[in-house]
Design a protein around this motif. Structure first.
Motif, short mmCIF file in Angstrom:
data_model
loop_
_atom_site.label_atom_id
_atom_site.label_comp_id
_atom_site.label_asym_id
_atom_site.label_seq_id
_atom_site.Cartn_x
_atom_site.Cartn_y
_atom_site.Cartn_z
N ASN A 1 10.36 12.61 2.12
CA ASN A 1 10.67 11.76 3.27
C ASN A 1 9.77 10.52 3.20
OD1 ASN A 1 12.02 11.26 5.82
ND2 ASN A 1 9.99 11.52 6.73
N VAL A 2 10.38 9.34 3.29
CA VAL A 2 9.64 8.08 3.13
C VAL A 2 9.83 7.21 4.36
CG1 VAL A 2 9.43 5.97 1.75
CG2 VAL A 2 9.94 8.14 0.63
N ARG A 3 8.71 6.66 4.82
CA ARG A 3 8.74 5.63 5.86
C ARG A 3 8.25 4.34 5.21
NH1 ARG A 3 7.11 10.21 7.90
NH2 ARG A 3 4.90 9.83 7.57
N PHE A 4 9.11 3.33 5.26
CA PHE A 4 8.78 2.03 4.67
C PHE A 4 8.68 1.01 5.78
CE2 PHE A 4 10.46 -2.10 3.19
CZ PHE A 4 9.48 -2.42 2.28
N MET A 5 7.58 0.25 5.77
CA MET A 5 7.38 -0.80 6.76
C MET A 5 7.08 -2.12 6.05
SD MET A 5 5.30 1.80 9.11
CE MET A 5 4.72 2.47 7.59
N ASN A 6 7.85 -3.14 6.41
CA ASN A 6 7.65 -4.47 5.88
C ASN A 6 7.12 -5.32 7.02
OD1 ASN A 6 7.86 -7.09 4.93
ND2 ASN A 6 9.80 -6.73 3.87
N TYR B 1 4.20 2.05 2.30
CA TYR B 1 4.99 3.25 1.99
C TYR B 1 4.16 4.45 2.43
CZ TYR B 1 7.67 0.21 -1.14
OH TYR B 1 8.43 -0.79 -1.66
N GLU B 2 4.78 5.34 3.21
CA GLU B 2 4.10 6.57 3.59
C GLU B 2 5.16 7.64 3.80
OE1 GLU B 2 1.97 5.41 7.10
OE2 GLU B 2 3.64 5.93 8.41
N GLY B 3 4.70 8.88 3.83
CA GLY B 3 5.64 9.97 4.05
C GLY B 3 5.06 11.27 3.57
N ASN C 1 0.25 -7.00 -5.20
CA ASN C 1 -1.08 -6.41 -5.42
C ASN C 1 -1.23 -5.15 -4.58
OD1 ASN C 1 -2.08 -8.49 -7.16
ND2 ASN C 1 -2.25 -9.79 -5.36
N LEU C 2 -1.74 -4.09 -5.18
CA LEU C 2 -1.98 -2.84 -4.49
C LEU C 2 -3.26 -2.93 -3.68
CD1 LEU C 2 -1.35 0.21 -4.05
CD2 LEU C 2 -2.69 0.66 -6.11
N VAL C 3 -3.18 -2.57 -2.39
CA VAL C 3 -4.35 -2.54 -1.52
C VAL C 3 -4.42 -1.17 -0.86
CG1 VAL C 3 -4.39 -5.04 -1.09
CG2 VAL C 3 -3.08 -3.56 0.42
N SER C 4 -5.61 -0.80 -0.39
CA SER C 4 -5.76 0.51 0.24
C SER C 4 -5.43 0.50 1.73
CB SER C 4 -7.17 1.06 0.01
OG SER C 4 -8.12 0.15 0.49
N GLN D 1 0.85 -1.18 0.00
CA GLN D 1 0.00 0.00 0.00
C GLN D 1 0.89 1.23 0.00
OE1 GLN D 1 -1.92 -0.73 3.90
NE2 GLN D 1 -1.63 1.46 4.29
N VAL D 2 0.44 2.25 -0.72
CA VAL D 2 1.13 3.53 -0.76
C VAL D 2 0.15 4.55 -0.23
CG1 VAL D 2 2.24 5.27 -2.21
CG2 VAL D 2 2.54 2.84 -2.74
N ASN D 3 0.40 5.02 0.98
CA ASN D 3 -0.46 6.05 1.56
C ASN D 3 -0.17 7.38 0.88
OD1 ASN D 3 -1.53 4.14 3.31
ND2 ASN D 3 -0.06 4.61 4.91
N PHE D 4 -1.14 8.28 0.93
CA PHE D 4 -1.03 9.58 0.27
C PHE D 4 0.14 10.37 0.85
CE2 PHE D 4 -2.33 14.04 -0.39
CZ PHE D 4 -2.47 14.01 -1.76
#
Length: 167
Positions: free
Chosen positions: A110-115, A80-82, A70-73, A36-39
């Motif tokens: 600025n990116v915060r990535f969480m796995n 991915y967020e930032g 697969n992209l999910v909301s 997911q890629v947050n806004f």
């Protein structure tokens, strides 16, 4: 004999790409199935309308095109967020009559990535790139579109490499 070597090379390529030893995007084996890629909010001092949405979509498109995730909301294995933290136009060189001969548009994200499958891969990092354009041009219209396309292409590829390709 050349046909045999060509056939062997082609067969080897298919075998290597199908057995997760190598793939053409450079990613290793990814345990995740969704992302997911947050806004990405635009928190820069100088605001250019719409680049937040453009960046968010560019990052989503790159990951979808270079992986089978697969992209999910919400609830993604990879998140991915930032925010966009800097949008700056700076004169780089000047002419004899104190006019800008070349300007530079720089954007920092600025990116915060969480796995969620492998927390040791998590990071928070800034990515920045620039685009130089003639001083007589204004960063509008086609100049701005091209600059943003080039900058976001580089930044999203850097984010992809840092999070999934490990380059």
């Amino acid at each position: 004999m050349k046909k045999i070597y060509s056939l062997f090379a082609l067969l080897s390529l298919f075998m290597l790409s199908s057995c997760s030893v190598y793939n053409f995007t450079g990613t290793g084996k990814i345990d995740a199935k969704t992302f997911q890629v947050n806004f990405f909010q635009n928190n820069a001092d100088l605001i250019e309308p719409g680049i937040d949405r453009t960046f968010t979509l560019a990052l989503q498109d790159l990951i979808m095109n270079q992986t089978n995730l697969n992209l999910v909301s919400n609830g993604g294995d990879l998140v991915y967020e930032g925010e966009i933290t800097d949008y700056r136009i700076t004169p780089m060189t000047a002419t004899a009559d104190q006019q800008a001969a070349q300007n530079r548009l720089s954007i920092r994200v600025n990116v915060r990535f969480m796995n969620k499958k492998k927390e040791t891969d998590d990071f928070e990092k800034s990515f920045e790139f620039y685009y130089d354009f003639p001083g007589r041009d204004l960063p509008t219209g086609s100049v701005l579109s091209e600059a943003i396309r080039v900058i976001f292409e580089r930044i999203t590829q850097d984010i992809f490499n840092e999070s999934l390709a490990k380059w």
